[in-house]
Design a protein around this motif. Sequence first.
Motif, PDB file in Angstrom:
ATOM      1  N   ALA A  40       0.832  -1.208   0.000  1.00  0.00           N
ATOM      2  CA  ALA A  40       0.000   0.000   0.000  1.00  0.00           C
ATOM      3  C   ALA A  40       0.865   1.256   0.000  1.00  0.00           C
ATOM      4  CB  ALA A  40      -0.923  -0.015   1.218  1.00  0.00           C
ATOM      5  N   GLY A  41       1.954   1.238   0.757  1.00  0.00           N
ATOM      6  CA  GLY A  41       2.851   2.390   0.781  1.00  0.00           C
ATOM      7  C   GLY A  41       3.518   2.632  -0.561  1.00  0.00           C
ATOM      8  N   ALA A  82       0.914   4.161  -2.781  1.00  0.00           N
ATOM      9  CA  ALA A  82       0.687   5.542  -2.347  1.00  0.00           C
ATOM     10  C   ALA A  82       1.836   6.452  -2.777  1.00  0.00           C
ATOM     11  CB  ALA A  82       0.518   5.586  -0.828  1.00  0.00           C
ATOM     12  N   VAL A 128       1.360   7.274  -6.447  1.00  0.00           N
ATOM     13  CA  VAL A 128       0.308   8.285  -6.629  1.00  0.00           C
ATOM     14  C   VAL A 128       0.816   9.664  -6.204  1.00  0.00           C
ATOM     15  CG1 VAL A 128      -1.991   9.004  -5.879  1.00  0.00           C
ATOM     16  CG2 VAL A 128      -1.532   6.586  -6.365  1.00  0.00           C
ATOM     17  N   ALA A 129       1.527   9.704  -5.074  1.00  0.00           N
ATOM     18  CA  ALA A 129       2.062  10.985  -4.602  1.00  0.00           C
ATOM     19  C   ALA A 129       3.093  11.547  -5.571  1.00  0.00           C
ATOM     20  CB  ALA A 129       2.682  10.797  -3.214  1.00  0.00           C
ATOM     21  N   CYS A 165       8.930   4.653  -3.715  1.00  0.00           N
ATOM     22  CA  CYS A 165       8.246   3.680  -4.565  1.00  0.00           C
ATOM     23  C   CYS A 165       9.215   2.593  -5.027  1.00  0.00           C
ATOM     24  CB  CYS A 165       7.623   4.395  -5.761  1.00  0.00           C
ATOM     25  SG  CYS A 165       6.666   3.320  -6.855  1.00  0.00           S
TER      26      CYS A 165
END
Length: 236
Positions: free
Chosen positions: A95-96, A99, A102-103, A120
Amino acid sequence: MTTTDWLWVLHPALAVVLVYPLLGMVLRLASQTRQRRVQKAKLPPTVGVEHADLGRWLAAAVVAIELIAIAVVITTKTPSELSAGRAGLLLLVLAGTVAALVALWRSRQAVYRASFALLCWAGVIGLGLQPEVWRLSDNPLDPAFWQSHFWGGIGLTGLMLFSVAARPEILRQLRWRRLHISANILAALLFLAQGISGPRDLLEIPLSWQKPAVYACDFANQVCPPPAPPAAPAQP
């Protein structure tokens, strides 16, 4: 084929259906962008923007199919050995990683873009280094390391994330554009290598019902045990 076998096919199928067509479009737009900038070719002014936008989608697709492949391997190879605590931790890392991707897309400041790209990439590497994920070698001094589909994918992911993170600098500064071109020539070569090493590795993955027989073989000596004799017919 079982459900597990179909899940193992998902990664190469997405690469063929999604990633490589995107790669072709990105390379074509890259060529047109350079022709328009350097050779003053009469091409639409939107080719540069389209190249950058599709390049971001290509990077996201590369990260996505790599995460899918790793998740499938971890959850299907030896599911009975995956404890709840470790599964929860791996889900948090997954999930990180998503995220962070996306960030990275949404960030404007250079320090944030660089940080999220590294986060990432680190997430992909951390998930890929789990014991369930097969790798030819983890030693860079071993020739097998440079033939590894896994490590080729990791390098490719890093180059893709770099291009996304450095997009504003690439648009504004010549030296960044030159670095971008050099990085993406290397990325194109890695895509070619991945297109070869991927099918090679697929040939070594048996179907679920074949695994007991295949894994009983001696891979070092390339010898398999003789098949069991057929059962004798029942007496009338």
